[in-house]
Motif scaffolding. Structure first.
Motif, PDB file in Angstrom:
ATOM      1  N   LEU A  37       0.855  -1.184   0.000  1.00  0.00           N
ATOM      2  CA  LEU A  37       0.000   0.000   0.000  1.00  0.00           C
ATOM      3  C   LEU A  37       0.892   1.235   0.000  1.00  0.00           C
ATOM      4  O   LEU A  37       1.736   1.408   0.884  1.00  0.00           O
ATOM      5  CB  LEU A  37      -0.901   0.017   1.232  1.00  0.00           C
ATOM      6  CG  LEU A  37      -2.061  -0.982   1.239  1.00  0.00           C
ATOM      7  CD1 LEU A  37      -2.713  -1.024   2.619  1.00  0.00           C
ATOM      8  CD2 LEU A  37      -3.096  -0.624   0.181  1.00  0.00           C
ATOM      9  N   ARG A  96       1.059   5.542  -1.823  1.00  0.00           N
ATOM     10  CA  ARG A  96       0.447   6.523  -2.704  1.00  0.00           C
ATOM     11  C   ARG A  96       1.264   6.617  -3.990  1.00  0.00           C
ATOM     12  O   ARG A  96       2.465   6.324  -4.009  1.00  0.00           O
ATOM     13  CB  ARG A  96       0.335   7.882  -2.024  1.00  0.00           C
ATOM     14  CG  ARG A  96       1.642   8.621  -1.809  1.00  0.00           C
ATOM     15  CD  ARG A  96       1.371  10.006  -1.243  1.00  0.00           C
ATOM     16  NE  ARG A  96       2.563  10.855  -1.314  1.00  0.00           N
ATOM     17  CZ  ARG A  96       2.547  12.170  -1.137  1.00  0.00           C
ATOM     18  NH1 ARG A  96       1.412  12.785  -0.866  1.00  0.00           N
ATOM     19  NH2 ARG A  96       3.656  12.875  -1.223  1.00  0.00           N
ATOM     20  N   PRO A 149      -7.883   1.272  -1.984  1.00  0.00           N
ATOM     21  CA  PRO A 149      -6.796   1.451  -2.943  1.00  0.00           C
ATOM     22  C   PRO A 149      -7.169   0.982  -4.340  1.00  0.00           C
ATOM     23  O   PRO A 149      -8.052   0.144  -4.528  1.00  0.00           O
ATOM     24  CB  PRO A 149      -5.675   0.577  -2.368  1.00  0.00           C
ATOM     25  CG  PRO A 149      -6.409  -0.516  -1.653  1.00  0.00           C
ATOM     26  CD  PRO A 149      -7.647   0.128  -1.083  1.00  0.00           C
ATOM     27  N   LEU A 203      -4.224   6.545  -3.668  1.00  0.00           N
ATOM     28  CA  LEU A 203      -3.789   5.355  -2.937  1.00  0.00           C
ATOM     29  C   LEU A 203      -3.797   4.129  -3.842  1.00  0.00           C
ATOM     30  O   LEU A 203      -4.783   3.859  -4.529  1.00  0.00           O
ATOM     31  CB  LEU A 203      -4.719   5.116  -1.743  1.00  0.00           C
ATOM     32  CG  LEU A 203      -4.405   3.920  -0.844  1.00  0.00           C
ATOM     33  CD1 LEU A 203      -3.033   4.074  -0.187  1.00  0.00           C
ATOM     34  CD2 LEU A 203      -5.492   3.764   0.220  1.00  0.00           C
ATOM     35  N   TYR A 239      -2.436  -0.181  -4.364  1.00  0.00           N
ATOM     36  CA  TYR A 239      -1.956  -1.461  -3.833  1.00  0.00           C
ATOM     37  C   TYR A 239      -1.225  -2.136  -4.985  1.00  0.00           C
ATOM     38  O   TYR A 239      -1.813  -2.391  -6.038  1.00  0.00           O
ATOM     39  CB  TYR A 239      -3.132  -2.307  -3.355  1.00  0.00           C
ATOM     40  CG  TYR A 239      -2.821  -3.772  -3.098  1.00  0.00           C
ATOM     41  CD1 TYR A 239      -2.390  -4.209  -1.850  1.00  0.00           C
ATOM     42  CD2 TYR A 239      -2.985  -4.722  -4.107  1.00  0.00           C
ATOM     43  CE1 TYR A 239      -2.119  -5.553  -1.621  1.00  0.00           C
ATOM     44  CE2 TYR A 239      -2.717  -6.066  -3.882  1.00  0.00           C
ATOM     45  CZ  TYR A 239      -2.286  -6.474  -2.638  1.00  0.00           C
ATOM     46  OH  TYR A 239      -2.021  -7.804  -2.412  1.00  0.00           O
ATOM     47  N   HIS A 257      -5.761   7.471   3.029  1.00  0.00           N
ATOM     48  CA  HIS A 257      -4.854   8.447   2.426  1.00  0.00           C
ATOM     49  C   HIS A 257      -5.573   9.789   2.307  1.00  0.00           C
ATOM     50  O   HIS A 257      -6.378   9.997   1.394  1.00  0.00           O
ATOM     51  CB  HIS A 257      -4.411   7.972   1.037  1.00  0.00           C
ATOM     52  CG  HIS A 257      -3.624   8.996   0.280  1.00  0.00           C
ATOM     53  ND1 HIS A 257      -3.975   9.428  -0.983  1.00  0.00           N
ATOM     54  CD2 HIS A 257      -2.505   9.688   0.616  1.00  0.00           C
ATOM     55  CE1 HIS A 257      -3.108  10.334  -1.398  1.00  0.00           C
ATOM     56  NE2 HIS A 257      -2.213  10.506  -0.449  1.00  0.00           N
TER      57      HIS A 257
END
Length: 373
Positions: A68, A70, A108, A194, A196, A369
């Motif tokens: 995870l 940004r 995400p 955000l 993943y 986020h």
């Protein structure tokens, strides 16, 4: 049910029940209230979050690692973040209103990247040998373990490992389109979103099929007669048997059909069946079972309109629908290989709706986020 479990469940933000657009105002107020009360607190230093999900598919154990973090929002023309699905306006508008009201990302965007040398996987497995910062088991039996990574050297190593030239969206196309729109309208505050990130080569990256449920259309016997000229047909009994035989097929296109009585068949395309597709269809789409099904089989051979098609991602759901007689036929699909997803994205094409189901889904609110402060 999630509403009733706990007044602090994230569902009260991401799927608020208040009527109309008031839901978004209520979601924003709820989120800000949690922050003000200290229920959610910012990290005191930059961090990445490694997530391990341990789960089973058909009795076989799997583990999937992802990061995870940004990442920058940019236009699709840059060609570094590649989608593969159409997006629906209603879903995008819903996500946009939530983002505007909360100014935060709770779920995400699921991205795949190439890790051919296995450097990310090795670092993830090494981290997983240490105690996690927190873990839990969800209602589906998936075990989630999370590590907060703050060491500068470890952060740099992971950033380098996922520093691929391209990332492919596996899930979260509506969130990506929403992030792009918000960035265009708001500017620098919305420059990041955000994500993943997980390796496309990892054995734990499991793609399951979405099966089709036909509310109208031919009987199983009529379907067999319509398909016979282009397919080798095998009789089977039940959805599970159809799924097993279709998955074993080496044909360019294969699928199963099952009716509520349990009568079924598996259709394996003969050479030349691709001629049923539109001549201008790009190669990346021509390779897909789902594209072939919708363009050649349902519309052309079986005369099933799109509004008669529903979707089910689990065999249990398919079997329940058949047992209850809620559909005329179930179409049992094979999973779409990751390589085909990448080919479609690289070609800047879009798959039919519900072509992929990445299992397990990512939970909301493992981390939040915020786009400000």
């Amino acid at each position: 049910e999630l509403y009733a479990r706990d007044p602090r469940n994230i569902v009260r933000v991401v799927l608020n029940r208040t009527a109309g657009d008031g839901a978004y105002d209520e979601a924003g107020a709820t989120f800000r209230g949690w922050v003000a009360a200290g229920l959610l607190a910012p990290d005191d230093e930059p961090a990445l979050y490694l997530v391990e999900q341990a789960f089973e598919v058909e009795g076989r154990p799997h583990e999937r690692y992802g990061l995870l973090a940004r990442f920058r929002v940019e236009d699709d023309a840059r060609g570094r973040v590649l989608p593969h699905e159409h997006t629906r306006q209603a879903a995008k508008e819903d996500r946009y209103k939530l983002l505007k009201a909360t100014r935060a990302n709770f779920s995400p965007i699921f991205l795949m990247f190439s890790d051919r040398q296995g450097s990310f996987q090795k670092q993830a497995e090494a981290t997983a040998r240490t105690p996690p910062d927190f873990q839990y088991t969800d209602d589906g039996g998936v075990v989630h373990r999370v590590w907060r990574i703050r060491d500068g050297a470890a952060v740099s190593a992971l950033q380098s490992a996922i520093g691929s030239e391209k990332a492919y969206i596996a899930d979260g196309h509506h969130r990506w389109a929403t992030a792009q729109r918000y960035h265009r309208e708001v500017g620098p505050e919305a420059a990041w979103t955000l994500g993943y990130f997980t390796p496309m080569e990892a054995p734990g990256l499991v793609v399951l099929p979405y099966h089709r449920l036909l509310d109208r259309g031919p009987s199983i016997e009529e379907a067999g007669r319509a398909l016979r000229a282009h397919f080798d047909l095998s009789d089977v009994k039940g959805a599970a048997a159809a799924a097993k035989k279709a998955a074993q097929s080496k044909a360019a296109y294969a699928f199963g059909l099952v009716d509520p009585s349990g009568a079924g068949l598996v259709a394996q395309a003969r050479a030349g069946a691709g001629a049923l597709l539109p001549a201008d269809a790009p190669p990346s789409l021509r390779a897909l079972d789902t594209f072939f099904l919708h363009q050649a089989v349902l519309s052309r051979l079986l005369n099933v309109p799109e509004d008669a098609v529903r979707y089910a991602h689990s065999m249990r759901e398919v079997e329940e629908e058949l047992k209850a007689g809620k559909c005329k036929l179930a179409v049992i699909m094979r999973p779409t290989p990751v390589a085909q997803i990448v080919d479609v994205a690289d070609a800047r094409a879009s798959m039919p709706a519900k072509s992929t189901f990445f299992h397990p889904k990512l939970p909301s609110d493992l981390v939040v986020h915020p786009l400000h402060g």
